[in-house]
Design a protein around this motif. Sequence first.
Motif, PDB file in Angstrom:
ATOM      1  N   SER A  73       0.846  -1.170   0.090  1.00 15.88           N
ATOM      2  CA  SER A  73      -0.229  -0.045  -0.017  1.00 15.88           C
ATOM      3  C   SER A  73       0.882   1.330   0.045  1.00 15.88           C
ATOM      4  O   SER A  73       1.957   1.209   0.625  1.00 15.88           O
ATOM      5  N   SER A  74       0.260   2.297  -0.544  1.00 14.87           N
ATOM      6  CA  SER A  74       1.180   3.514  -0.522  1.00 14.87           C
ATOM      7  C   SER A  74      -0.046   4.522  -0.912  1.00 14.87           C
ATOM      8  O   SER A  74      -0.918   4.517  -1.451  1.00 14.87           O
ATOM      9  N   HIS A  75       0.358   5.821  -0.485  1.00 15.34           N
ATOM     10  CA  HIS A  75      -0.581   7.109  -0.803  1.00 15.34           C
ATOM     11  C   HIS A  75       0.128   7.867  -1.756  1.00 15.34           C
ATOM     12  O   HIS A  75      -0.204   8.950  -2.129  1.00 15.34           O
ATOM     13  N   ILE A  76       1.418   7.466  -2.094  1.00 17.44           N
ATOM     14  CA  ILE A  76       2.479   8.231  -3.005  1.00 17.44           C
ATOM     15  C   ILE A  76       2.266   7.498  -4.320  1.00 17.44           C
ATOM     16  O   ILE A  76       2.800   6.465  -4.679  1.00 17.44           O
ATOM     17  N   LEU A  77       2.042   8.652  -5.481  1.00 19.33           N
ATOM     18  CA  LEU A  77       1.694   7.893  -6.750  1.00 19.33           C
ATOM     19  C   LEU A  77       3.096   7.405  -7.416  1.00 19.33           C
ATOM     20  O   LEU A  77       3.003   6.182  -7.898  1.00 19.33           O
ATOM     21  N   HIS A  78       4.049   8.195  -7.252  1.00 23.93           N
ATOM     22  CA  HIS A  78       5.248   7.723  -8.055  1.00 23.93           C
ATOM     23  C   HIS A  78       6.103   6.597  -7.289  1.00 23.93           C
ATOM     24  O   HIS A  78       6.691   5.659  -8.012  1.00 23.93           O
ATOM     25  N   GLU A  79       5.684   6.360  -6.028  1.00 23.26           N
ATOM     26  CA  GLU A  79       6.203   5.031  -5.623  1.00 23.26           C
ATOM     27  C   GLU A  79       5.686   3.917  -5.886  1.00 23.26           C
ATOM     28  O   GLU A  79       6.468   3.033  -6.192  1.00 23.26           O
ATOM     29  N   VAL A  80       4.334   3.951  -6.139  1.00 22.62           N
ATOM     30  CA  VAL A  80       3.433   2.728  -6.485  1.00 22.62           C
ATOM     31  C   VAL A  80       3.913   2.401  -7.905  1.00 22.62           C
ATOM     32  O   VAL A  80       4.434   1.406  -8.575  1.00 22.62           O
ATOM     33  N   GLU A  81       4.293   3.584  -8.747  1.00 21.17           N
ATOM     34  CA  GLU A  81       4.696   3.251 -10.121  1.00 21.17           C
ATOM     35  C   GLU A  81       6.002   2.573 -10.164  1.00 21.17           C
ATOM     36  O   GLU A  81       6.254   1.933 -11.302  1.00 21.17           O
ATOM     37  N   ARG A  82       6.884   2.679  -9.374  1.00 20.86           N
ATOM     38  CA  ARG A  82       8.186   2.098  -9.439  1.00 20.86           C
ATOM     39  C   ARG A  82       7.917   0.832  -8.699  1.00 20.86           C
ATOM     40  O   ARG A  82       8.874   0.022  -8.883  1.00 20.86           O
ATOM     41  N   LEU A  83       7.196   0.573  -7.811  1.00 14.99           N
ATOM     42  CA  LEU A  83       6.988  -0.631  -7.409  1.00 14.99           C
ATOM     43  C   LEU A  83       6.166  -1.775  -8.082  1.00 14.99           C
ATOM     44  O   LEU A  83       6.561  -3.042  -8.126  1.00 14.99           O
ATOM     45  N   ALA A  84       5.103  -1.307  -8.602  1.00 13.22           N
ATOM     46  CA  ALA A  84       3.983  -2.421  -9.260  1.00 13.22           C
ATOM     47  C   ALA A  84       3.611  -2.111 -10.444  1.00 13.22           C
ATOM     48  O   ALA A  84       3.420  -1.006 -10.895  1.00 13.22           O
ATOM     49  N   ASP A  85       3.232  -3.136 -11.197  1.00 14.85           N
ATOM     50  CA  ASP A  85       2.628  -2.951 -12.461  1.00 14.85           C
ATOM     51  C   ASP A  85       1.198  -2.838 -12.428  1.00 14.85           C
ATOM     52  O   ASP A  85       0.457  -2.414 -13.529  1.00 14.85           O
ATOM     53  N   GLN A  86       0.666  -3.827 -11.548  1.00 15.86           N
ATOM     54  CA  GLN A  86      -0.911  -3.798 -11.403  1.00 15.86           C
ATOM     55  C   GLN A  86      -0.967  -3.014 -10.187  1.00 15.86           C
ATOM     56  O   GLN A  86      -0.448  -3.074  -9.207  1.00 15.86           O
ATOM     57  N   ILE A  87      -2.361  -2.104 -10.276  1.00 19.04           N
ATOM     58  CA  ILE A  87      -2.617  -1.374  -8.921  1.00 19.04           C
ATOM     59  C   ILE A  87      -3.988  -1.426  -8.812  1.00 19.04           C
ATOM     60  O   ILE A  87      -5.046  -1.652  -9.774  1.00 19.04           O
ATOM     61  N   LEU A  88      -4.467  -1.414  -7.592  1.00 14.56           N
ATOM     62  CA  LEU A  88      -5.824  -1.251  -7.146  1.00 14.56           C
ATOM     63  C   LEU A  88      -5.971   0.198  -6.628  1.00 14.56           C
ATOM     64  O   LEU A  88      -4.881   0.638  -5.738  1.00 14.56           O
ATOM     65  N   VAL A  89      -6.846   0.905  -6.879  1.00  7.88           N
ATOM     66  CA  VAL A  89      -7.056   2.258  -6.494  1.00  7.88           C
ATOM     67  C   VAL A  89      -8.077   2.485  -5.567  1.00  7.88           C
ATOM     68  O   VAL A  89      -9.178   1.898  -6.041  1.00  7.88           O
ATOM     69  N   LEU A  90      -7.870   2.722  -4.380  1.00  7.31           N
ATOM     70  CA  LEU A  90      -9.066   2.673  -3.479  1.00  7.31           C
ATOM     71  C   LEU A  90      -9.404   4.267  -3.187  1.00  7.31           C
ATOM     72  O   LEU A  90      -8.449   5.190  -2.835  1.00  7.31           O
ATOM     73  N   VAL A  91     -10.671   4.757  -3.115  1.00  6.32           N
ATOM     74  CA  VAL A  91     -10.993   6.219  -2.845  1.00  6.32           C
ATOM     75  C   VAL A  91     -12.293   6.013  -1.872  1.00  6.32           C
ATOM     76  O   VAL A  91     -13.129   5.291  -2.257  1.00  6.32           O
ATOM     77  N   ASN A  92     -12.177   6.514  -0.755  1.00  8.65           N
ATOM     78  CA  ASN A  92     -13.349   6.569   0.358  1.00  8.65           C
ATOM     79  C   ASN A  92     -14.016   5.321   0.281  1.00  8.65           C
ATOM     80  O   ASN A  92     -15.121   4.726   0.464  1.00  8.65           O
TER      81      ASN A  92
END
Lengths: 245, 325
Positions: B208-227
């Motif tokens: 998990s992360s709240h920082i977009l560019h961090e996740v970009e470097r970590l993972a190819d697949q993402i799940l975006v959670l809002v509220n």
Amino acid sequence: MSITHRAPILWLTLRQFRAGRAILLVALFAATPVLFAAIFRWSSATGDATEFLSNFFLEILAPTILPLATLILATNALGNEIADRTLVYIVLKPVARGRLIVEKFIASTLVTVLAFTFGLVATWAVATGGSGSGRLLGALLAGTLAGVAAYGALFLLISLLVPRALLVGIIYVLIWESALARFIPGIKMLSVRHFAQSVFVRILDNPAIRLDRALQLSSATIVLVVLVVAALALATLRLRQMNLP
Amino acid sequence: MVEVQQQAEEQRPAAGYVPPDGPRTIEVTEVSKWYGDVVAVSNVSFAIGPGVTGLLGPNGAGKSTILKMLAGLLAPSMGTVRVLGEPVRANPRLYRRIGLVPEQEVVYPFLTGREFVRLNAILQRLPDPDAATAEAIARVEMTAAADRPVGGYSKGMRQRIKVAAALVHQPDVLILDEPLTGTDPLQRLQLIKLIRALGAEGRTVIVSSHILHEVERLADQILVLVNGKLAAAGDYRAIRDKIDEHARRVRVRADDPRTLAAALIRLPALESVRVDGDAVLIETGDVRDLYRAVPKVARELGIRLYEVAALDDSLASVFAYVTAR
């Protein structure tokens, strides 16, 4: 094989106690009887040490000092890990919840009983001038072990049920064990103090030292064992179902 | 009948993500979690397989709640969570195959790093806990500091020793809650390399992360959670392209904003340019092109740049784009 391998949770809990200040408070409680014994010797050189130590155990140690001292480590053993959220490091392991609870219980009981063993041996030596009966010392230690074990299991359970376990425990000790159980016969039979007191008087086996409605040693022991097992079983169940936010 | 089911699936309000093929190691089905009147997670469904998956969302989006449910620490109010095909709640045996790096920083301060990792190895009943401990500590590059008490560690060191403890039994599934928090750039680089390597080894890693560019470097697949809801799921690049489809606002502060604005207006994707004091406020459909062009134009015209800032590059804005698409 070292204790770390045989009982890792016990090892961890003992390290936690060693690092914290709670253990100093337990040592202080355990040393309190020595002070009473010294005052007794100083004020009444010819007084009956058996009578003094018996009254001290029945009226002060079992209903107040023992539960308060036990409360400190028993609520610390799991309560602190719940509060600072380090419990996650031990619950997310392939370890049976029952084993976790039992090792935590053993750790808090072991340290409290050890502290009181030193304290009571010193108290007995000071009060009797070192010439008291071994039976008296044995009764003191057995009554203490019974009380610490039963109170310890109960407070461990409370620490899993309520967030302010220490405060709840103090209220329980001061109202139920120290006040109500002293004056209301029905409640007396439902208090840990009465079973620990029964163990003491039955082992002491001194006609001069009497306890109202004292249970036989075997009955008191069975009740205490059932109480400990039931409290630990409920604590295990509670830990299994707990949410750890 | 099949068509009706498919239609029903399509009409389901919560977004769901299922990898197109391959094994599903984590399956979350219609999960909700609420505390009294507060809904932390609302009807979330997804399934993921081996590799690294990023769980992205602003603070309070419900990321930690989902990860805690995956680890069995929290029971869902509704729905089911299965890890490696088994329910994770009240199933301690499964923890032989799961590792968790929790969000909180607190680690037993009185233990040394080595003692902490070794305790985890012993609780996992590993046949040679000392060797496993040494290997895990080496993997997070903490060997030199391993015999110091954790209480004296920096935030980044604590994060790495927590990762070592979670890795010591070589789990099939690794759950990492904000593992890069508090790390310095070098430590971050090391951890990102390690997390990617774990994914490449065939383990299922959810980070998990709240920082977009961090996740970009970590993972190819993402799940975006809002509220508490799954707003988007899938390949990171596809989601990023969706984000890039929206006009973005950029502020450029310079010593000659008028000349700069006049030069930039020729850029093809530009939608509007406005001068406000010493700043040029630009709206563009191709923010990458703008970022490339601004220094080039400034250099050619001899204009000094003081600041180039994206005005809506916060995660909240990005999520607004994703949810509004």
